[in-house]
Design a protein around this motif. Structure first.
Motif, PDB file in Angstrom:
ATOM      1  N   LYS A  65       0.827  -1.211   0.000  1.00  0.00           N
ATOM      2  CA  LYS A  65       0.000   0.000   0.000  1.00  0.00           C
ATOM      3  C   LYS A  65       0.859   1.258   0.000  1.00  0.00           C
ATOM      4  CE  LYS A  65      -3.293   2.534   2.905  1.00  0.00           C
ATOM      5  NZ  LYS A  65      -4.082   2.505   4.166  1.00  0.00           N
ATOM      6  N   ASN A  66       1.936   1.237   0.769  1.00  0.00           N
ATOM      7  CA  ASN A  66       2.735   2.442   0.959  1.00  0.00           C
ATOM      8  C   ASN A  66       3.896   2.598  -0.007  1.00  0.00           C
ATOM      9  OD1 ASN A  66       1.581   3.816   3.401  1.00  0.00           O
ATOM     10  ND2 ASN A  66       1.927   1.786   4.269  1.00  0.00           N
ATOM     11  N   TYR A  67       4.344   1.491  -0.612  1.00  0.00           N
ATOM     12  CA  TYR A  67       5.543   1.564  -1.444  1.00  0.00           C
ATOM     13  C   TYR A  67       5.348   1.130  -2.889  1.00  0.00           C
ATOM     14  CZ  TYR A  67       8.135   2.625   2.775  1.00  0.00           C
ATOM     15  OH  TYR A  67       8.595   3.237   3.916  1.00  0.00           O
ATOM     16  N   GLY A  68       4.152   0.747  -3.240  1.00  0.00           N
ATOM     17  CA  GLY A  68       3.924   0.371  -4.630  1.00  0.00           C
ATOM     18  C   GLY A  68       4.264  -1.064  -4.943  1.00  0.00           C
ATOM     19  N   THR A  69       5.349  -1.576  -4.357  1.00  0.00           N
ATOM     20  CA  THR A  69       5.697  -2.994  -4.459  1.00  0.00           C
ATOM     21  C   THR A  69       6.132  -3.477  -3.085  1.00  0.00           C
ATOM     22  OG1 THR A  69       8.073  -2.741  -4.932  1.00  0.00           O
ATOM     23  CG2 THR A  69       6.561  -2.631  -6.814  1.00  0.00           C
ATOM     24  N   SER A  70       5.888  -4.746  -2.817  1.00  0.00           N
ATOM     25  CA  SER A  70       6.305  -5.333  -1.541  1.00  0.00           C
ATOM     26  C   SER A  70       7.817  -5.281  -1.402  1.00  0.00           C
ATOM     27  CB  SER A  70       5.823  -6.785  -1.449  1.00  0.00           C
ATOM     28  OG  SER A  70       4.429  -6.869  -1.627  1.00  0.00           O
ATOM     29  N   THR A 188      12.854   4.113   0.469  1.00  0.00           N
ATOM     30  CA  THR A 188      13.307   2.862  -0.119  1.00  0.00           C
ATOM     31  C   THR A 188      14.391   3.151  -1.154  1.00  0.00           C
ATOM     32  OG1 THR A 188      12.655   0.892  -1.387  1.00  0.00           O
ATOM     33  CG2 THR A 188      11.465   2.944  -1.860  1.00  0.00           C
ATOM     34  N   PRO A 189      15.399   2.287  -1.254  1.00  0.00           N
ATOM     35  CA  PRO A 189      16.422   2.483  -2.290  1.00  0.00           C
ATOM     36  C   PRO A 189      15.952   2.050  -3.668  1.00  0.00           C
ATOM     37  CG  PRO A 189      16.887   0.493  -1.047  1.00  0.00           C
ATOM     38  CD  PRO A 189      15.719   1.164  -0.358  1.00  0.00           C
ATOM     39  N   ILE A 190      14.790   1.435  -3.735  1.00  0.00           N
ATOM     40  CA  ILE A 190      14.268   0.919  -5.002  1.00  0.00           C
ATOM     41  C   ILE A 190      13.443   1.987  -5.723  1.00  0.00           C
ATOM     42  CG2 ILE A 190      12.621  -0.725  -6.012  1.00  0.00           C
ATOM     43  CD1 ILE A 190      13.578  -2.773  -3.991  1.00  0.00           C
ATOM     44  N   ILE A 191      13.701   2.136  -6.998  1.00  0.00           N
ATOM     45  CA  ILE A 191      12.950   3.073  -7.835  1.00  0.00           C
ATOM     46  C   ILE A 191      11.853   2.299  -8.555  1.00  0.00           C
ATOM     47  CG2 ILE A 191      13.076   4.669  -9.782  1.00  0.00           C
ATOM     48  CD1 ILE A 191      16.010   5.144  -9.034  1.00  0.00           C
ATOM     49  N   CYS A 192      10.615   2.688  -8.331  1.00  0.00           N
ATOM     50  CA  CYS A 192       9.490   1.967  -8.949  1.00  0.00           C
ATOM     51  C   CYS A 192       8.250   2.852  -8.961  1.00  0.00           C
ATOM     52  CB  CYS A 192       9.210   0.673  -8.177  1.00  0.00           C
ATOM     53  SG  CYS A 192       8.677   0.929  -6.455  1.00  0.00           S
ATOM     54  N   LYS A 193       7.298   2.479  -9.815  1.00  0.00           N
ATOM     55  CA  LYS A 193       5.982   3.104  -9.741  1.00  0.00           C
ATOM     56  C   LYS A 193       5.382   2.770  -8.369  1.00  0.00           C
ATOM     57  CE  LYS A 193       4.620   0.775 -13.387  1.00  0.00           C
ATOM     58  NZ  LYS A 193       3.754   0.207 -14.447  1.00  0.00           N
ATOM     59  N   PRO A 194       4.624   3.647  -7.749  1.00  0.00           N
ATOM     60  CA  PRO A 194       3.996   4.850  -8.289  1.00  0.00           C
ATOM     61  C   PRO A 194       4.762   6.138  -8.013  1.00  0.00           C
ATOM     62  CG  PRO A 194       3.042   4.386  -6.157  1.00  0.00           C
ATOM     63  CD  PRO A 194       4.082   3.315  -6.408  1.00  0.00           C
ATOM     64  N   PHE A 195       6.039   6.061  -7.662  1.00  0.00           N
ATOM     65  CA  PHE A 195       6.773   7.270  -7.297  1.00  0.00           C
ATOM     66  C   PHE A 195       7.206   8.069  -8.529  1.00  0.00           C
ATOM     67  CE2 PHE A 195       7.416   4.272  -3.730  1.00  0.00           C
ATOM     68  CZ  PHE A 195       6.726   4.996  -2.760  1.00  0.00           C
ATOM     69  N   GLU A 196       7.209   9.372  -8.372  1.00  0.00           N
ATOM     70  CA  GLU A 196       7.473  10.267  -9.495  1.00  0.00           C
ATOM     71  C   GLU A 196       8.870  10.086 -10.076  1.00  0.00           C
ATOM     72  OE1 GLU A 196       6.581  14.348  -8.904  1.00  0.00           O
ATOM     73  OE2 GLU A 196       4.545  13.996  -8.154  1.00  0.00           O
ATOM     74  N   ASN A 197       9.851   9.734  -9.232  1.00  0.00           N
ATOM     75  CA  ASN A 197      11.212   9.579  -9.761  1.00  0.00           C
ATOM     76  C   ASN A 197      11.298   8.440 -10.765  1.00  0.00           C
ATOM     77  OD1 ASN A 197      10.890   7.588  -7.786  1.00  0.00           O
ATOM     78  ND2 ASN A 197      13.001   7.722  -7.066  1.00  0.00           N
ATOM     79  N   ALA A 198      10.461   7.408 -10.590  1.00  0.00           N
ATOM     80  CA  ALA A 198      10.440   6.298 -11.546  1.00  0.00           C
ATOM     81  C   ALA A 198       9.924   6.780 -12.898  1.00  0.00           C
ATOM     82  CB  ALA A 198       9.570   5.160 -11.015  1.00  0.00           C
ATOM     83  N   PHE A 199       8.858   7.562 -12.872  1.00  0.00           N
ATOM     84  CA  PHE A 199       8.307   8.105 -14.115  1.00  0.00           C
ATOM     85  C   PHE A 199       9.320   9.030 -14.780  1.00  0.00           C
ATOM     86  CE2 PHE A 199       4.432   6.732 -12.046  1.00  0.00           C
ATOM     87  CZ  PHE A 199       3.600   6.363 -13.093  1.00  0.00           C
ATOM     88  N   GLY A 200       9.952   9.870 -13.972  1.00  0.00           N
ATOM     89  CA  GLY A 200      10.926  10.804 -14.521  1.00  0.00           C
ATOM     90  C   GLY A 200      12.069  10.098 -15.220  1.00  0.00           C
ATOM     91  N   GLN A 201      12.566   9.030 -14.611  1.00  0.00           N
ATOM     92  CA  GLN A 201      13.652   8.277 -15.237  1.00  0.00           C
ATOM     93  C   GLN A 201      13.180   7.593 -16.508  1.00  0.00           C
ATOM     94  OE1 GLN A 201      16.490   5.881 -13.285  1.00  0.00           O
ATOM     95  NE2 GLN A 201      16.402   6.982 -11.343  1.00  0.00           N
TER      96      GLN A 201
END
Length: 287
Positions: A65-70, A188-201
């Motif tokens: 729920k909070n991080y997009g992926t477990s 989290t050190p992981i870059i993934c959806k739904p965070f904006e930095n993932a979309f930006g990259q």
């Protein structure tokens, strides 16, 4: 002689890129892969991380729920593990045999005169297997997967005191309802959806202009983030349009009925520049 308004330029196409999620988007939730994936994640948490079996379901729910992926959530709260091992355990045992070639979707994708890019939180092996099973491996210009955004494998270093302290966080503390804002969560050190930095990259890697891009995903959170940063959005898996979704499709197969304008761009491109107005000299145009 009057040449005013002699040439009339065709307006640029509304969409120049189509960005697709994979799981539960290119194939239906009814395939059973999502449920099997959840079971595998919880088994990994028990067998590899030593988390108590009676707590894994709730912990997994809260982290997702909070991080997009477990996976991103587990790393955020202090668990160190090898990313490849995680993906092999979680995705390597999925019932891929449930996926069958989809000639209808293949035909739709190949007929679209717009650049098509995959944007998935899944690892590259998983994404490749899914596309191969569906018969869609040659329908996309490129694939942005977990490894694209996270090129360094997981940490195998020993746990430090900070990691143990993070693990002590209860599910009640992790629950976003107890945080004044999302930024209060452990990072989290992981870059993934739904965070904006993932979309930006993803935009940078694929040279994508979000203002000219239509984004397909089954996750409401991913859709909402995409909308916030300028994407046009399509929620897949339901006919009910929610906040942040410009369109909603019960199935990806409904794309042509819902968005016929995607095919119109091909006509606009073939027209190029239209000639109009009064002319005094006969001319020829080569294209």
């Amino acid at each position: 002689m009057e040449y005013e308004n002699q040439y009339q330029h065709v307006p640029a196409a509304k969409y120049e890129w189509l960005l697709f999620d994979v799981d539960d988007t290119l194939y239906p939730l009814s395939s059973g892969l999502s449920k099997a994936c959840t079971n595998n994640i919880e088994e990994f948490m028990i067998q590899k991380l030593g988390i108590e079996g009676n707590k894994v379901s709730e912990i997994n729910r809260v982290l997702y729920k909070n991080y997009g992926t477990s996976m991103a959530g587990l790393r955020a709260v202090g668990y160190n593990f090898d990313y490849d091992e995680y993906h092999s355990f979680v995705h390597g045992r999925l019932p891929y045999e449930n996926l069958k070639p989809d000639p209808v979707l293949r035909s739709l994708l190949l007929s679209l005169p717009i650049r098509k890019v995959i944007f998935s939180n899944g690892d590259k092996v998983h994404v490749a297997k899914v596309l191969r099973k569906l018969g869609l491996e040659d329908c996309f210009e490129r694939v942005i997967s977990f490894e694209t955004l996270n090129p360094t494998n997981g940490s195998n270093t020993s746990d430090d005191e900070h990691s143990f302290q993070l693990r002590g966080l209860s599910t009640e503390i992790l629950d976003a309802t107890n945080f004044p804002c999302q930024s209060a969560l452990p990072e989290t050190p992981i870059i993934c959806k739904p965070f904006e930095n993932a979309f930006g990259q993803a935009f940078k890697i694929a040279n994508i202009n979000p203002q000219k891009t239509l984004f397909f995903d089954d996750s409401i959170r991913n859709i909402q983030t995409g909308k916030q940063i300028g994407l046009h959005t399509v929620l897949v898996g339901t006919s009910h349009r929610t906040n942040g979704a410009d369109y909603a499709l019960e199935s990806i197969h409904n794309i042509r009925e819902a968005l016929p304008e995607l095919w119109e761009s091909d006509t606009k491109k073939s027209e190029g520049i239209r000639y109009s107005g009064k002319v005094a000299i006969r001319t020829s145009v080569m294209a």
